[in-house]
Scaffold this motif. Sequence first.
Motif, mmCIF file in Angstrom:
data_model
loop_
_atom_site.group_PDB
_atom_site.id
_atom_site.type_symbol
_atom_site.label_atom_id
_atom_site.label_comp_id
_atom_site.label_asym_id
_atom_site.label_seq_id
_atom_site.Cartn_x
_atom_site.Cartn_y
_atom_site.Cartn_z
ATOM 1 N N ASN A 166 35.033 6.636 17.371
ATOM 2 C CA ASN A 166 33.920 7.391 17.555
ATOM 3 C C ASN A 166 33.039 7.482 18.749
ATOM 4 O O ASN A 166 32.230 8.388 18.767
ATOM 5 C CB ASN A 166 32.991 7.384 16.308
ATOM 6 N N LYS A 167 33.471 6.769 19.606
ATOM 7 C CA LYS A 167 33.101 6.694 20.953
ATOM 8 C C LYS A 167 31.429 6.244 21.084
ATOM 9 O O LYS A 167 30.826 6.512 22.259
ATOM 10 C CB LYS A 167 33.220 8.009 21.709
ATOM 11 N N LEU A 168 31.080 5.819 19.942
ATOM 12 C CA LEU A 168 29.640 5.356 20.108
ATOM 13 C C LEU A 168 29.463 3.906 20.746
ATOM 14 O O LEU A 168 30.374 3.208 20.338
ATOM 15 C CB LEU A 168 29.016 5.313 18.500
ATOM 16 N N PRO A 169 28.265 3.626 21.343
ATOM 17 C CA PRO A 169 28.072 2.226 21.689
ATOM 18 C C PRO A 169 28.267 1.107 20.360
ATOM 19 O O PRO A 169 27.672 1.365 19.337
ATOM 20 C CB PRO A 169 27.048 2.218 22.341
ATOM 21 N N ILE A 170 28.900 0.157 20.748
ATOM 22 C CA ILE A 170 29.039 -1.045 19.720
ATOM 23 C C ILE A 170 27.997 -2.088 20.313
ATOM 24 O O ILE A 170 27.213 -2.148 21.225
ATOM 25 C CB ILE A 170 30.511 -1.735 19.627
ATOM 26 N N ILE A 171 27.639 -2.846 19.058
ATOM 27 C CA ILE A 171 26.934 -4.105 19.074
ATOM 28 C C ILE A 171 27.525 -5.323 19.779
ATOM 29 O O ILE A 171 28.665 -5.416 19.131
ATOM 30 C CB ILE A 171 26.116 -4.504 17.659
ATOM 31 N N MET A 172 27.348 -5.650 20.881
ATOM 32 C CA MET A 172 27.822 -6.822 21.705
ATOM 33 C C MET A 172 27.603 -8.013 20.751
ATOM 34 O O MET A 172 26.669 -8.100 20.531
ATOM 35 C CB MET A 172 27.783 -6.821 23.077
ATOM 36 N N THR A 173 28.672 -8.922 20.999
ATOM 37 C CA THR A 173 28.241 -10.358 20.293
ATOM 38 C C THR A 173 28.913 -11.365 21.407
ATOM 39 O O THR A 173 29.511 -11.069 22.123
ATOM 40 C CB THR A 173 29.070 -10.390 19.148
ATOM 41 N N THR A 174 28.083 -12.464 21.337
ATOM 42 C CA THR A 174 28.635 -13.683 22.160
ATOM 43 C C THR A 174 29.482 -14.329 21.009
ATOM 44 O O THR A 174 29.325 -14.424 19.896
ATOM 45 C CB THR A 174 27.660 -14.438 22.854
ATOM 46 N N ASP A 175 30.711 -15.113 21.301
ATOM 47 C CA ASP A 175 31.469 -15.884 20.512
ATOM 48 C C ASP A 175 30.620 -16.892 19.596
ATOM 49 O O ASP A 175 30.922 -17.106 18.606
ATOM 50 C CB ASP A 175 32.667 -16.533 21.213
ATOM 51 N N MET A 176 29.921 -17.757 20.571
ATOM 52 C CA MET A 176 29.354 -18.972 19.923
ATOM 53 C C MET A 176 27.923 -19.249 20.446
ATOM 54 O O MET A 176 27.774 -19.074 21.593
ATOM 55 C CB MET A 176 30.132 -20.233 20.044
ATOM 56 N N LEU A 177 26.804 -19.492 19.583
ATOM 57 C CA LEU A 177 25.601 -19.969 20.212
ATOM 58 C C LEU A 177 25.337 -21.409 19.499
ATOM 59 O O LEU A 177 25.179 -21.526 18.614
ATOM 60 C CB LEU A 177 24.494 -19.005 19.939
ATOM 61 N N LEU A 178 25.044 -22.486 20.528
ATOM 62 C CA LEU A 178 25.116 -23.936 20.038
ATOM 63 C C LEU A 178 23.542 -24.035 20.289
ATOM 64 O O LEU A 178 22.877 -23.661 21.100
ATOM 65 C CB LEU A 178 26.093 -24.695 20.959
ATOM 66 N N GLN B 29 29.668 -15.330 16.300
ATOM 67 C CA GLN B 29 29.548 -13.887 16.310
ATOM 68 C C GLN B 29 28.116 -13.462 16.531
ATOM 69 O O GLN B 29 27.516 -12.806 15.540
ATOM 70 C CB GLN B 29 30.230 -13.278 15.272
ATOM 71 N N VAL B 30 27.412 -13.952 17.136
ATOM 72 C CA VAL B 30 26.090 -13.731 17.478
ATOM 73 C C VAL B 30 25.665 -12.302 18.356
ATOM 74 O O VAL B 30 26.263 -12.040 19.382
ATOM 75 C CB VAL B 30 25.213 -14.825 18.470
ATOM 76 N N PRO B 31 24.933 -11.181 17.440
ATOM 77 C CA PRO B 31 25.033 -10.003 18.061
ATOM 78 C C PRO B 31 23.648 -10.210 19.513
ATOM 79 O O PRO B 31 22.951 -11.166 19.267
ATOM 80 C CB PRO B 31 24.084 -9.287 17.007
#
Length: 183
Positions: A109-121, A83-85
Amino acid sequence: MSKIRSSKSIASIQRKIKEGRGQGHFSEYKPWLTVHDVPSIGIVTRILGWKSGRLHHYLSEHFELARHYQMEWSEQVIDIREQVPLLPLDKTLYIAQKLGIKHPTDPKNKLPIIMTTDMLLTVKQEESIKFIAHSATRKAPIYPQKGADRAYEIIRTIMERLELTLHPTKTRVSNGFSSRISS
């Protein structure tokens, strides 16, 4: 069942950064999202990682948890972060605009979300350290394919600009079962 909490407001984003979420390595890493932060249509898992010595939060049993087990046994993988932002938010908004893609937003609320990548190795290869990101594209009623493809394209572009390797895995979910398709 997970609790639904709005983590999209500016104050909430600042709070998470102040808490150290999405920061650190090994036992000091705190995931941006936990199993309590988002609703799930599947099984969420918290598991103690033996490499990191900390609790990992996975939002998908069939992709994230399965990948975690594989990476725990890899001798080359020395750290697993989930869950890396993708910060700052301005960067993902800019990339979405340049690609002509609608940035993911909070449905309430229609605000942009912080996207995440599932895993960072963190991977040790001979004498060098390399970072490899893993991201799943989900096909399910709450993840319409167009939205999943658009989000993945933003993640792919960010990883490319950061010169990080991205390993995509497409996960189809239907009737409670899923199958993994590596690209």
